[in-house]
Design a protein around this motif. Sequence first.
Motif, PDB file in Angstrom:
ATOM      1  N   HIS A 108      -1.957  -8.827  30.732  1.00 24.73           N
ATOM      2  CA  HIS A 108      -0.503  -8.974  30.783  1.00 24.73           C
ATOM      3  C   HIS A 108      -0.028  -8.025  31.889  1.00 24.73           C
ATOM      4  O   HIS A 108      -0.730  -7.070  32.202  1.00 24.73           O
ATOM      5  CB  HIS A 108       0.052  -8.568  29.408  1.00 24.73           C
ATOM      6  N   PRO A 109       1.123  -8.237  32.471  1.00 24.08           N
ATOM      7  CA  PRO A 109       1.573  -7.302  33.509  1.00 24.08           C
ATOM      8  C   PRO A 109       1.663  -5.841  33.060  1.00 24.08           C
ATOM      9  O   PRO A 109       1.502  -4.939  33.867  1.00 24.08           O
ATOM     10  CB  PRO A 109       2.961  -7.835  33.882  1.00 24.08           C
ATOM     11  N   ASN A 110       1.903  -5.592  31.765  1.00 23.32           N
ATOM     12  CA  ASN A 110       2.097  -4.231  31.280  1.00 23.32           C
ATOM     13  C   ASN A 110       0.894  -3.627  30.553  1.00 23.32           C
ATOM     14  O   ASN A 110       0.873  -2.416  30.320  1.00 23.32           O
ATOM     15  CB  ASN A 110       3.304  -4.171  30.339  1.00 23.32           C
ATOM     16  N   TYR A 111      -0.042  -4.438  30.139  1.00 23.98           N
ATOM     17  CA  TYR A 111      -1.177  -3.976  29.338  1.00 23.98           C
ATOM     18  C   TYR A 111      -2.242  -5.066  29.334  1.00 23.98           C
ATOM     19  O   TYR A 111      -2.059  -6.130  29.931  1.00 23.98           O
ATOM     20  CB  TYR A 111      -0.741  -3.664  27.896  1.00 23.98           C
ATOM     21  N   ALA A 112      -3.323  -4.800  28.635  1.00 21.31           N
ATOM     22  CA  ALA A 112      -4.342  -5.841  28.446  1.00 21.31           C
ATOM     23  C   ALA A 112      -4.895  -5.723  27.033  1.00 21.31           C
ATOM     24  O   ALA A 112      -4.896  -4.646  26.429  1.00 21.31           O
ATOM     25  CB  ALA A 112      -5.467  -5.698  29.468  1.00 21.31           C
ATOM     26  N   LEU A 155      -2.630   0.174  30.804  1.00 23.20           N
ATOM     27  CA  LEU A 155      -2.936   0.040  32.228  1.00 23.20           C
ATOM     28  C   LEU A 155      -2.531   1.266  33.036  1.00 23.20           C
ATOM     29  O   LEU A 155      -3.176   1.580  34.038  1.00 23.20           O
ATOM     30  CB  LEU A 155      -2.285  -1.218  32.798  1.00 23.20           C
ATOM     31  N   HIS A 156      -1.490   1.964  32.610  1.00 29.58           N
ATOM     32  CA  HIS A 156      -1.042   3.137  33.366  1.00 29.58           C
ATOM     33  C   HIS A 156      -2.087   4.250  33.363  1.00 29.58           C
ATOM     34  O   HIS A 156      -2.183   5.012  34.303  1.00 29.58           O
ATOM     35  CB  HIS A 156       0.299   3.653  32.842  1.00 29.58           C
ATOM     36  N   SER A 157      -2.893   4.332  32.298  1.00 27.14           N
ATOM     37  CA  SER A 157      -3.905   5.390  32.206  1.00 27.14           C
ATOM     38  C   SER A 157      -5.332   4.853  32.236  1.00 27.14           C
ATOM     39  O   SER A 157      -6.282   5.633  32.262  1.00 27.14           O
ATOM     40  CB  SER A 157      -3.698   6.197  30.922  1.00 27.14           C
ATOM     41  N   LEU A 158      -5.479   3.530  32.221  1.00 26.80           N
ATOM     42  CA  LEU A 158      -6.793   2.875  32.140  1.00 26.80           C
ATOM     43  C   LEU A 158      -7.611   3.409  30.966  1.00 26.80           C
ATOM     44  O   LEU A 158      -8.794   3.673  31.075  1.00 26.80           O
ATOM     45  CB  LEU A 158      -7.559   3.000  33.465  1.00 26.80           C
ATOM     46  N   GLU A 159      -6.924   3.530  29.821  1.00 27.36           N
ATOM     47  CA  GLU A 159      -7.562   3.920  28.571  1.00 27.36           C
ATOM     48  C   GLU A 159      -7.361   2.805  27.562  1.00 27.36           C
ATOM     49  O   GLU A 159      -6.445   1.998  27.695  1.00 27.36           O
ATOM     50  CB  GLU A 159      -6.963   5.216  28.025  1.00 27.36           C
ATOM     51  N   LYS A 160      -8.216   2.795  26.542  1.00 27.82           N
ATOM     52  CA  LYS A 160      -8.110   1.766  25.523  1.00 27.82           C
ATOM     53  C   LYS A 160      -8.247   2.383  24.139  1.00 27.82           C
ATOM     54  O   LYS A 160      -8.827   3.461  23.977  1.00 27.82           O
ATOM     55  CB  LYS A 160      -9.179   0.694  25.724  1.00 27.82           C
ATOM     56  N   VAL A 161      -7.685   1.659  23.153  1.00 31.14           N
ATOM     57  CA  VAL A 161      -7.851   2.022  21.756  1.00 31.14           C
ATOM     58  C   VAL A 161      -8.253   0.778  20.983  1.00 31.14           C
ATOM     59  O   VAL A 161      -7.778  -0.324  21.278  1.00 31.14           O
ATOM     60  CB  VAL A 161      -6.577   2.640  21.128  1.00 31.14           C
ATOM     61  N   LYS A 162      -9.118   0.987  20.022  1.00 32.40           N
ATOM     62  CA  LYS A 162      -9.535  -0.115  19.151  1.00 32.40           C
ATOM     63  C   LYS A 162      -8.439  -0.327  18.118  1.00 32.40           C
ATOM     64  O   LYS A 162      -8.051   0.616  17.416  1.00 32.40           O
ATOM     65  CB  LYS A 162     -10.852   0.234  18.472  1.00 32.40           C
ATOM     66  N   ILE A 163      -7.919  -1.551  18.049  1.00 27.01           N
ATOM     67  CA  ILE A 163      -6.814  -1.838  17.133  1.00 27.01           C
ATOM     68  C   ILE A 163      -7.167  -2.874  16.071  1.00 27.01           C
ATOM     69  O   ILE A 163      -6.303  -3.261  15.285  1.00 27.01           O
ATOM     70  CB  ILE A 163      -5.544  -2.263  17.904  1.00 27.01           C
ATOM     71  N   THR A 164      -8.407  -3.295  15.999  1.00 21.42           N
ATOM     72  CA  THR A 164      -8.817  -4.348  15.071  1.00 21.42           C
ATOM     73  C   THR A 164      -8.395  -4.054  13.638  1.00 21.42           C
ATOM     74  O   THR A 164      -7.723  -4.867  13.000  1.00 21.42           O
ATOM     75  CB  THR A 164     -10.350  -4.540  15.098  1.00 21.42           C
TER      76      THR A 164
END
Length: 157
Positions: free
Chosen positions: A34-38, A55-64
């Motif tokens: 998405h333009p703001n996140y993935a 996307l601003h920090s190129l970090e991810k969190v598991k949200i399952t």
Amino acid sequence: MEFKHEVENNFADIIQEYQFNLIKVNEDEIMLLHPNYALTIWKSREGIDIYYLFLHSLEKVKITNFLFSNYEKDLLANITPANNLTNQISNSLLIHAKGLSKYFPELLSGQNDWVEKFNENKFYNEPRAINKDEYSAYQTIIKNINGKKIEGFQNGI
């Protein structure tokens, strides 16, 4: 089972409504950009996991598990019990596609109101850097969209 096609079929309405770019990261991971996140959807021997990429920090969190904890049992209606991993993955994709649409439209639209709820949830986990495959997939699609890489991210991962 071609995982990309499974994700594409189950998330078709979400992809269209929220204008995601679908990217095959590797055989086991699909990115919805998405333009703001993935969102990345990752398949394993146990089923699937969904990660939210900032996307601003190129970090991810598991949200399952956070997502599941907010879904109601009505999402399980008309779901055939899985007797193998392929069916389990298909069921999970279907449940998450329905659940995200019904319970997390703000997340899908790029709003961050859900993050506070996530931070207070028992399934909260610390953000971590995206992996090399995710970074490469992200850069490829951004390059195709913008005609160039995003400044500042070339020396990322």
